[in-house]
Design an enzyme around this catalytic site. Structure first.
Site, PDB file in Angstrom:
ATOM      1  N   ASP A  48     -52.783 -47.943 -32.497  1.00  0.00           N
ATOM      2  CA  ASP A  48     -51.629 -47.742 -31.621  1.00  0.00           C
ATOM      3  C   ASP A  48     -50.731 -46.652 -32.186  1.00  0.00           C
ATOM      4  OD1 ASP A  48     -49.811 -48.921 -29.356  1.00  0.00           O
ATOM      5  OD2 ASP A  48     -48.506 -48.726 -31.099  1.00  0.00           O
ATOM      6  N   TYR A  53     -43.514 -41.110 -32.532  1.00  0.00           N
ATOM      7  CA  TYR A  53     -43.604 -41.620 -33.900  1.00  0.00           C
ATOM      8  C   TYR A  53     -43.592 -40.453 -34.873  1.00  0.00           C
ATOM      9  CZ  TYR A  53     -44.799 -46.230 -32.015  1.00  0.00           C
ATOM     10  OH  TYR A  53     -44.779 -47.438 -31.356  1.00  0.00           O
ATOM     11  N   SER A 158     -44.572 -51.004 -21.710  1.00  0.00           N
ATOM     12  CA  SER A 158     -44.008 -51.577 -22.926  1.00  0.00           C
ATOM     13  C   SER A 158     -42.528 -51.876 -22.739  1.00  0.00           C
ATOM     14  CB  SER A 158     -44.204 -50.595 -24.092  1.00  0.00           C
ATOM     15  OG  SER A 158     -43.741 -51.135 -25.307  1.00  0.00           O
ATOM     16  N   SER A 208     -44.280 -55.158 -33.684  1.00  0.00           N
ATOM     17  CA  SER A 208     -43.556 -55.786 -34.784  1.00  0.00           C
ATOM     18  C   SER A 208     -43.956 -57.258 -34.912  1.00  0.00           C
ATOM     19  CB  SER A 208     -42.037 -55.666 -34.581  1.00  0.00           C
ATOM     20  OG  SER A 208     -41.332 -55.976 -35.756  1.00  0.00           O
ATOM     21  N   LEU A 210     -45.017 -59.025 -37.263  1.00  0.00           N
ATOM     22  CA  LEU A 210     -44.719 -59.704 -38.522  1.00  0.00           C
ATOM     23  C   LEU A 210     -43.216 -59.858 -38.742  1.00  0.00           C
ATOM     24  CD1 LEU A 210     -47.426 -58.043 -40.791  1.00  0.00           C
ATOM     25  CD2 LEU A 210     -47.494 -60.286 -39.689  1.00  0.00           C
ATOM     26  N   GLY A 262     -48.074 -53.031 -38.132  1.00  0.00           N
ATOM     27  CA  GLY A 262     -47.965 -51.735 -38.778  1.00  0.00           C
ATOM     28  C   GLY A 262     -48.451 -51.805 -40.212  1.00  0.00           C
TER      29      GLY A 262
END
Length: 289
Positions: A48, A53, A158, A208, A210, A262
């Site tokens: 992804d 980014y 998203s 995200s 985690l 990530g």
């Protein structure tokens, strides 16, 4: 590695969120490429990325170019890898994020992403965030045009609500294959969106994933230590990392969930890639609730 589906394509049950490789405090290119290669070695077939980014002004597409270089340098077969990118956000270089959802911008952004990735079509192109200044149907309509033109093979959205998912499905039909919302042990406010994706057969990609579970317990990682949660307790009992438990919990939430943790170092993605092999018991899942 176990597999799940996004549209018609089978992908690894855990993807690689490539954002940490290009934003603030990013690793050097050698370690970044090694991280992508470690993911591929571990059986990860979903990467992804996004055109936004990057860290500094003038770096639009830094992460896409990095992912493309890493794939080109890989010694194995990458034909089954799905690279999912996003458009509609920007970073002017001062740490802030902008949102631009006009059809013209999204079409230009997709064409630029396609060139950076160096493929004949983008496997999955996602509208990064709704623009409050642009009617939702107009932004989604740009994805429809990109599908019809063959620039992208599949579309995703998203940071969206259930109403926006429903409207997008009406415009894109089967061309809409995924929703990427924030969802983690610490943030669970997209439950309704997850269940709608389940009913519609859309992949749900938690970003995200985690949240609330520090990476600091992993080799070479740094940052604040989070401990004492049920995730840490189960991890200690199982002899695995809390991150693995968090990802296994997400996978148990629904068969449409494909987490994209990530990673900024090979050790992180190697650890995450083990999560699909961790079967949590009903008692453990109840504790994690």
């Amino acid at each position: 590695m176990r597999y799940r589906t996004i549209g018609q394509q089978a992908v690894s049950a855990i993807g690689l969120g490539a954002m940490p490789l290009s934003i603030e405090n990013r690793p050097d290119e050698k370690r970044a490429v090694a991280t992508v290669h470690a993911a591929l070695d571990a059986g990860v077939t979903l990467i992804d990325t996004a055109d936004s980014y990057h860290w500094h002004a003038g770096e639009t597409g830094h992460n896409e170019l990095l992912v493309a270089r890493a794939l080109a340098r890989y010694w194995g077969d990458t034909s089954g890898v799905l690279v999912a990118t996003k458009g509609g956000r920007g970073r002017p270089g001062d740490g802030s994020w902008t949102v631009t959802g006009t059809p013209d911008h999204l079409k230009r952004a997709a064409e630029a992403s396609l060139k950076r990735l160096g493929t004949d079509a983008i496997g999955l192109y996602q509208l990064h965030k709704p623009d409050p200044e642009v009617p939702w149907a107009e932004s989604v309509g740009a994805l429809r045009d990109l599908l019809d033109a063959g620039t992208i093979r599949a579309a995703g959205i998203s940071n969206v609500t259930t109403d926006q998912i429903t409207e997008a499905r009406g415009i894109l039909g089967d061309g809409l294959v995924s929703v990427q919302n924030r969802y983690s042990p610490a943030v669970r406010d997209s439950e309704a969106e997850l269940r709608l994706c389940e009913r519609l057969g859309l992949a749900f990609l938690p970003w995200s994933p985690l949240g609330g579970i520090s990476r600091s317990s992993l080799e070479g990682a740094s940052g604040p230590v989070s401990e004492g949660t049920a995730f840490h307790e189960v991890a200690s009992e199982r002899g695995v990392s809390p991150q693995q438990v968090a990802l296994a919990w997400l996978l148990a939430r629904s068969p449409v969930v494909v987490p994209i943790p990530g990673a900024g170092r090979p050790a992180s993605i190697r650890d995450s890639a083990k999560a699909p092999g961790l079967e949590l018991s009903d008692e453990e899942l109840a504790r994690l609730e």
